[in-house]
Design an enzyme around this catalytic site. Structure first.
Site, PDB file in Angstrom:
ATOM      1  N   GLU A 119       0.833  -1.191   0.000  1.00 11.31           N
ATOM      2  CA  GLU A 119       0.000   0.000   0.000  1.00 11.31           C
ATOM      3  C   GLU A 119       0.875   1.251   0.000  1.00 11.31           C
ATOM      4  O   GLU A 119       1.933   1.295   0.620  1.00 11.31           O
ATOM      5  CB  GLU A 119      -0.946  -0.031   1.197  1.00 11.31           C
ATOM      6  CG  GLU A 119      -1.985  -1.127   1.003  1.00 11.31           C
ATOM      7  CD  GLU A 119      -3.059  -1.168   2.072  1.00 11.31           C
ATOM      8  OE1 GLU A 119      -4.217  -1.395   1.712  1.00 11.31           O
ATOM      9  OE2 GLU A 119      -2.748  -0.973   3.257  1.00 11.31           O
ATOM     10  N   CYS A 132       3.695   8.372   1.168  1.00 11.35           N
ATOM     11  CA  CYS A 132       4.296   7.351   2.032  1.00 11.35           C
ATOM     12  C   CYS A 132       4.483   6.081   1.199  1.00 11.35           C
ATOM     13  O   CYS A 132       3.524   5.492   0.711  1.00 11.35           O
ATOM     14  CB  CYS A 132       3.354   7.128   3.208  1.00 11.35           C
ATOM     15  SG  CYS A 132       3.946   5.917   4.375  1.00 11.35           S
ATOM     16  N   CYS A 139       7.439  -7.489   6.383  1.00 12.30           N
ATOM     17  CA  CYS A 139       8.622  -7.036   7.123  1.00 12.30           C
ATOM     18  C   CYS A 139       9.087  -8.181   8.012  1.00 12.30           C
ATOM     19  O   CYS A 139       8.264  -8.956   8.495  1.00 12.30           O
ATOM     20  CB  CYS A 139       8.244  -5.834   7.992  1.00 12.30           C
ATOM     21  SG  CYS A 139       9.664  -5.028   8.769  1.00 12.30           S
ATOM     22  N   CYS A 143       8.080  -5.910  14.921  1.00 11.19           N
ATOM     23  CA  CYS A 143       7.802  -4.950  15.992  1.00 11.19           C
ATOM     24  C   CYS A 143       6.410  -5.267  16.534  1.00 11.19           C
ATOM     25  O   CYS A 143       5.469  -5.464  15.759  1.00 11.19           O
ATOM     26  CB  CYS A 143       7.865  -3.514  15.473  1.00 11.19           C
ATOM     27  SG  CYS A 143       9.507  -3.090  14.829  1.00 11.19           S
ATOM     28  N   CYS A 146       3.077  -3.260  15.363  1.00  9.17           N
ATOM     29  CA  CYS A 146       2.896  -2.909  13.954  1.00  9.17           C
ATOM     30  C   CYS A 146       2.196  -4.043  13.204  1.00  9.17           C
ATOM     31  O   CYS A 146       2.619  -5.199  13.286  1.00  9.17           O
ATOM     32  CB  CYS A 146       4.265  -2.629  13.325  1.00  9.17           C
ATOM     33  SG  CYS A 146       4.165  -2.228  11.580  1.00  9.17           S
ATOM     34  N   CYS A 366      -0.669   5.025  10.038  1.00  5.90           N
ATOM     35  CA  CYS A 366       0.591   4.326  10.331  1.00  5.90           C
ATOM     36  C   CYS A 366       0.308   2.975  10.957  1.00  5.90           C
ATOM     37  O   CYS A 366      -0.501   2.860  11.868  1.00  5.90           O
ATOM     38  CB  CYS A 366       1.408   5.075  11.372  1.00  5.90           C
ATOM     39  SG  CYS A 366       1.837   6.707  10.935  1.00  5.90           S
TER      40      CYS A 366
HETATM   41  N1  SAH Z   1      10.561  -0.050   9.233  1.00  7.34           N
HETATM   42  C1  SAH Z   1      10.633   1.383   9.164  1.00  7.34           C
HETATM   43  C2  SAH Z   1       9.617   1.954   8.216  1.00  7.34           C
HETATM   44  C3  SAH Z   1       8.172   1.813   8.700  1.00  7.34           C
HETATM   45  S1  SAH Z   1       7.662   3.395   9.100  1.00  7.34           S
HETATM   46  C4  SAH Z   1      10.575   1.966  10.547  1.00  7.34           C
HETATM   47  O1  SAH Z   1      10.398   1.205  11.494  1.00  7.34           O
HETATM   48  O2  SAH Z   1      10.779   3.155  10.707  1.00  7.34           O
HETATM   49  C5  SAH Z   1       6.188   3.206   9.872  1.00  7.34           C
HETATM   50  C6  SAH Z   1       6.103   4.041  11.158  1.00  7.34           C
HETATM   51  O3  SAH Z   1       4.829   3.797  11.766  1.00  7.34           O
HETATM   52  C7  SAH Z   1       7.154   3.598  12.158  1.00  7.34           C
HETATM   53  O4  SAH Z   1       7.579   4.656  12.961  1.00  7.34           O
HETATM   54  C8  SAH Z   1       6.367   2.604  12.968  1.00  7.34           C
HETATM   55  O5  SAH Z   1       6.970   2.376  14.190  1.00  7.34           O
HETATM   56  C9  SAH Z   1       5.016   3.297  13.059  1.00  7.34           C
HETATM   57  N2  SAH Z   1       3.931   2.374  13.377  1.00  7.34           N
HETATM   58  C10 SAH Z   1       3.875   1.066  13.072  1.00  7.34           C
HETATM   59  N3  SAH Z   1       2.742   0.522  13.553  1.00  7.34           N
HETATM   60  C11 SAH Z   1       2.050   1.519  14.124  1.00  7.34           C
HETATM   61  C12 SAH Z   1       0.783   1.591  14.780  1.00  7.34           C
HETATM   62  N4  SAH Z   1      -0.005   0.501  14.890  1.00  7.34           N
HETATM   63  N5  SAH Z   1       0.369   2.776  15.224  1.00  7.34           N
HETATM   64  C13 SAH Z   1       1.148   3.870  15.062  1.00  7.34           C
HETATM   65  N6  SAH Z   1       2.356   3.866  14.494  1.00  7.34           N
HETATM   66  C14 SAH Z   1       2.801   2.697  14.021  1.00  7.34           C
END
Ligand code: SAH
Length: 392
Positions: A119, A132, A139, A143, A146, A366
């Site tokens: 996406e 974005c 991935c 984490c 996420c 996000c």
């Molecule tokens: N792998 C990279 C790129 C992904 S960026 C990174 O970790 O930076 C996506 C951003 O959204 C990251 O800062 C991630 O931590 C955040 N994110 C992921 N899941 C989320 C969620 N459920 N709610 C809010 N932010 C989230």
């Protein structure tokens, strides 16, 4: 010395896992010109016995004039066009679905050969428009907060599949280089960990930056990472772009529960890499992303510790209210808690913005990006089984 070895091994392991899972497209015999940055395209033309300056002409056609038909590239000469057509093509990914939110956010599901999809999201604001972009299908970093992590991992995207997302979004939005610039910023904050797909991401980002490509200034093109320390240094030596780091906690034990990669690259080392990234020639700030999760990392004490930590790096803080997704154990911090957290950081003299949740009605926020991952790690299956066991 003793600590370097396991880290080196982890990095090799991560890179190998990604490479082993990557699919090779055997059906494709012609090279995709979208897979080359300027240097690559010059080398390609030399390799077929043509002058390297042809690269400039082709780049202009593709990125300035949105032309993907080699036969229409009139300044190449008929013989060269015919020759090119035999060995090369310009193959874009495909828009499978486009959704528009009531707040103007647009989300595209972009599909690639082999059934995978990612996406890509456009977020318009009064003075800017941010795109974005995704770097991997799924991935491997896992984490805990996420949703992309929960889907497992299929493969790295190629340079053409990354820059193709920008190309398609620009075209669909009517973005003009020298006219209505609907996209003003690009962030590698979609699905995937960009530093685990280093070469393709760097080539694609160099096309975003290049005047023959999309021509964005360095501060407007941001790579976001969960914190692969050695690759932050490598990026610094390779390409001038802005850096965002997903921090999410000021202390190692909390950060490790959220970002398991922290075990290998703990906060102190990550901060040093960030300091070095913006030192001397990169006179900029690092953006730290901090997702606020109720009862996990949103206590005033966390904010105070964060202030101390961020004092050591020229930085901005981007607070992201946690976006829930099916199956998550976490909840978003309350408005009051978020406001208090921001106040503590701002009172200490730092810049801290709260990222507005955008595109909620189309699941474009996000951590909500899902795409279509042909999971090769079996992680998504394991998670589904676990959920079925624990759900009454
Ligand atoms: N792998 C990279 C790129 C992904 S960026 C990174 O970790 O930076 C996506 C951003 O959204 C990251 O800062 C991630 O931590 C955040 N994110 C992921 N899941 C989320 C969620 N459920 N709610 C809010 N932010 C989230």
């Amino acid at each position: 010395m003793g600590r370097k070895l396991p880290k080196q091994r982890l990095r090799t392991f991560l890179v190998n896992s990604v490479n082993n899972l990557a699919t090779v497209d055997t059906a494709q015999s012609r090279v995709n010109l979208l897979d080359f940055d300027e240097a690559g395209l010059r080398a390609f033309f030399e390799s077929i016995g043509e002058k390297p300056f042809r690269a400039q002409q082709v780049l202009k056609w593709v990125y300035h004039h949105a032309e993907t038909d080699i036969a229409s590239m009139t300044n190449l000469g008929i013989a060269l066009r015919k020759k090119l057509d035999l060995v090369a093509e310009i193959k874009l990914p495909e828009i499978i679905r486009e959704q528009q939110s009531t707040d103007g956010t647009v989300k595209w599901l972009i599909g690639f050969h082999g059934g995978n999809a990612v996406e890509t999201v456009y977020i318009p604001e009064p003075k800017r428009g941010t795109l974005c972009v995704s770097s991997q299908v799924g991935c491997i970093l896992n984490c805990s907060f996420c949703s992309t992590g929960a889907q497992g991992f299929a493969r790295n995207l190629t340079c053409g599949e990354i820059i193709g997302q920008v190309w398609l979004a620009a075209k669909s939005l009517g973005h003009e280089r020298n006219g209505s610039r609907r996209i003003t910023n690009i962030v590698m904050m979609g699905m995937g960990e960009p530093l685990l797909n280093f070469d393709a991401v760097v080539s694609a980002m160099s096309l975003m930056r290049n005047d023959l490509g999309f021509g964005f200034a360095a501060k407007r093109v941001t790579l976001s990472t969960a914190g692969l320390v050695p690759d932050i240094y490598r990026l610094r030596e390779t390409l001038d772009v802005a850096l965002a780091v997903s921090l999410h906690a000021p202390v190692d034990d909390v950060r490790t529960t959220l970002v398991p990669l922290n075990k290998k690259y703990p906060i102190a080392e990550l901060m040093k890499a960030c300091r070095d990234f913006v030192s001397e020639k990169h006179k900029r700030t690092v953006t730290f992303e901090y997702t606020l999760i109720e009862g996990v990392n949103d206590h005033p004490e966390h904010a105070r510790k964060l202030v101390k930590l961020l004092r050591t790096v020229p930085s901005k803080l981007n607070l992201i209210p946690f976006n829930p997704f099916p199956g998550t154990i976490y909840r978003c911090s309350s408005q009051e808690r978020i406001a208090k957290f921001q106040e503590i950081v701002m009172k200490a003299g730092m810049i801290a913005t709260v990222r507005k949740t955008r595109g909620e009605d189309i699941d474009a926020a996000c951590g909500q990006l899902v795409g279509k991952v042909q999971d090769r790690t079996k992680r998504s299956e394991r998670i589904k089984l676990k959920m079925a066991e624990t759900t009454p």
